[in-house]
Design a protein around this motif. Sequence first.
Motif, mmCIF file in Angstrom:
data_model
loop_
_atom_site.group_PDB
_atom_site.id
_atom_site.type_symbol
_atom_site.label_atom_id
_atom_site.label_comp_id
_atom_site.label_asym_id
_atom_site.label_seq_id
_atom_site.Cartn_x
_atom_site.Cartn_y
_atom_site.Cartn_z
ATOM 1 N N UNK A 6 65.333 -91.982 -33.773
ATOM 2 C CA UNK A 6 66.418 -92.314 -34.697
ATOM 3 C C UNK A 6 66.098 -91.933 -36.135
ATOM 4 N N UNK A 7 64.815 -91.667 -36.405
ATOM 5 C CA UNK A 7 64.416 -91.335 -37.774
ATOM 6 C C UNK A 7 63.201 -90.411 -37.735
ATOM 7 N N UNK A 8 63.174 -89.471 -38.681
ATOM 8 C CA UNK A 8 62.066 -88.520 -38.803
ATOM 9 C C UNK A 8 61.386 -88.742 -40.149
ATOM 10 N N UNK A 43 59.185 -79.680 -49.142
ATOM 11 C CA UNK A 43 58.888 -79.354 -47.745
ATOM 12 C C UNK A 43 59.697 -80.298 -46.850
ATOM 13 N N UNK A 44 60.267 -79.736 -45.738
ATOM 14 C CA UNK A 44 61.120 -80.517 -44.856
ATOM 15 C C UNK A 44 60.735 -80.283 -43.403
ATOM 16 N N UNK A 63 66.356 -80.153 -31.742
ATOM 17 C CA UNK A 63 67.688 -80.248 -31.158
ATOM 18 C C UNK A 63 68.640 -81.097 -31.996
ATOM 19 N N UNK A 64 68.153 -81.607 -33.100
ATOM 20 C CA UNK A 64 68.999 -82.441 -33.966
ATOM 21 C C UNK A 64 68.601 -82.154 -35.412
ATOM 22 N N UNK A 65 69.106 -80.998 -35.928
ATOM 23 C CA UNK A 65 68.679 -80.542 -37.233
ATOM 24 C C UNK A 65 69.175 -81.417 -38.369
ATOM 25 N N UNK A 66 70.184 -82.234 -38.083
ATOM 26 C CA UNK A 66 70.687 -83.107 -39.142
ATOM 27 C C UNK A 66 69.734 -84.263 -39.411
ATOM 28 N N UNK A 67 68.876 -84.546 -38.452
ATOM 29 C CA UNK A 67 67.880 -85.615 -38.653
ATOM 30 C C UNK A 67 66.660 -84.975 -39.303
ATOM 31 N N UNK A 68 66.574 -85.075 -40.633
ATOM 32 C CA UNK A 68 65.590 -84.312 -41.394
ATOM 33 C C UNK A 68 64.854 -85.219 -42.374
ATOM 34 N N UNK A 69 63.603 -84.862 -42.659
ATOM 35 C CA UNK A 69 62.783 -85.583 -43.649
ATOM 36 C C UNK A 69 62.227 -84.571 -44.633
#
Length: 557
Positions: A206-208, A270-271, A276-282
């Motif tokens: 759920x979170x990166x 840097x990210x 498979x879920x590029x919208x979940x980004x840090x």
Amino acid sequence: MPCRLEVPQTLMFGKWKYEKPDGSPVFIAFRSSTRKNVQYDEVPEYKDRLSLSENYTLSISHARISDEKRFVCMLVTEDNVFEAPTVVKVFKQPLKPEIVNKAQFLETEQLKKLGDCVSKDSYPDVNITWYRNGRTLDPSEGVITTLQRQVDPATQLSTVTSSLVYKTTKNDIKIPFTCSVTYYGPSGQKTIHSDQAFFDIYYPTEKVTIQVLPPKNAIKEGDNITLKCLGNGNPPPEEFLFYLPGQPEGIRSSNTYILTDVRRNATGDYKCSLTDEKSMIASTTITVHYLDLSLNPSGEVTKQIGDALPVTCTISSSRNATVVWLKDNTKLRSRPSFSSLQYQDAGNYVCETNLQEVEGLKKRESLTLIVEGKPQIKMTKKTDPNGLSKTITCHVEGFPKPAVQWTITGSGSVINQTEESPYINGRYYSKIIISPEENVTLTCTAENQLERTVNSLNVSANENKEKVNDQAKLIVGIVVGLLLAALVAGVVYWLYMKKSNYSPKPCPQRDINGKSEKAAAQKFQTHLRTASKHVNKDLGNMEENKKLEENNHKTEA
């Protein structure tokens, strides 16, 4: 099993039987009231297991499930038969239940078989209940159970299996599951619980988050950077996309990505994200710290004495840096500045800087300053208080260190001692102690790679100036006294002769006096010459001092 009848007085015998399921009787034991003998019927299942007492109590050893029957006690008289039935119930406590066939993991929001709770060797049948964290599971909570019973034909004991299908959530992480078996015994209902079972709960990320090693506030040029991307799912994701500054396309990698020998241009954002879920980004910002130092001039520099030398130490850094100057490993209070170089300015200078927040980030440059100069000479003279020797000192300046050589012109001089001081800040002296018997000339020669310098000094015979003056005054006084005495004596003698008008004849005594006068005259001339010689030496010393001052003035010029 006691016979639940009153024994009649007219009893002939007593018997025990049991009833088959179809109601037909099977006699198993007989006892006569008169002969007191006991007979047991040939019933295989009760062979050697029966015992009938005098009061017609029947005992059965090694109870079996098949002993669960309806037994009847019969007392027979001549005119009647009395019966009293006893119903026998047999119980077998089950073994401790076990959770078997456990799932390796459970996935959230999915129905999946958790495991089987097995209860073995029970009679009669038992009930199985499932628990979550000590609370009974309710079918309304996404629970499905199925029950199976198996009977062992030989023992008639039952094995009961309850299977649990369960929809788990993240709240089930580290939560214990148990089951229990409830059975009935002679004393009533009892329950036995299984051991606890824990299950690995799988749930999606759920979170990166992104981590930087070493800590991002301590990264400097030349370091290796490890980017680590983490997802909070279970199991954690094994692949990610890493985005570097200025690169729109992600780089597929495991959960770590390494940058080697980074430079200052690696500073930036840097990210990382799931594949498979590029919208979940840090993302995180990294600053690569740097420190530049430029010393001008640097290395080995040779200058002439009196020259000016500007020195600059320029710092360029990612943060404010501290600057320290050292000379010959000693910390200076301020930056060195040379408007007119002196010999003491020579040495090894170091400009050192560092970033305190970043361990290991420091720079230093050095300047080895050499101050050269032609030899310069200044000569001094000192007469020993006893007047027996004179100390001549040749003070020398110059770099490289000038070599000093003494030359003495004249004869009759005795060199008592030579001495040389340490060479400090381009200066030292060479000292010579002599005892001249006649006037001499001392020459001091100082020479290095730049030039040869010569200076000379005249030194008179070795007597103390004040002593010479005193001796001259004493001799002059004696001579004057003798002359006055002789003059007085002549005047007296002339007056005497004139008054007496008498011309004396020579006599031996007069001859003796005449000779004495002659000797006195000779002695007077000798003293006069000695006094004149000392006066000349004193005048020589005065001339010598005057010439020394002139030579020193010339050297300084």
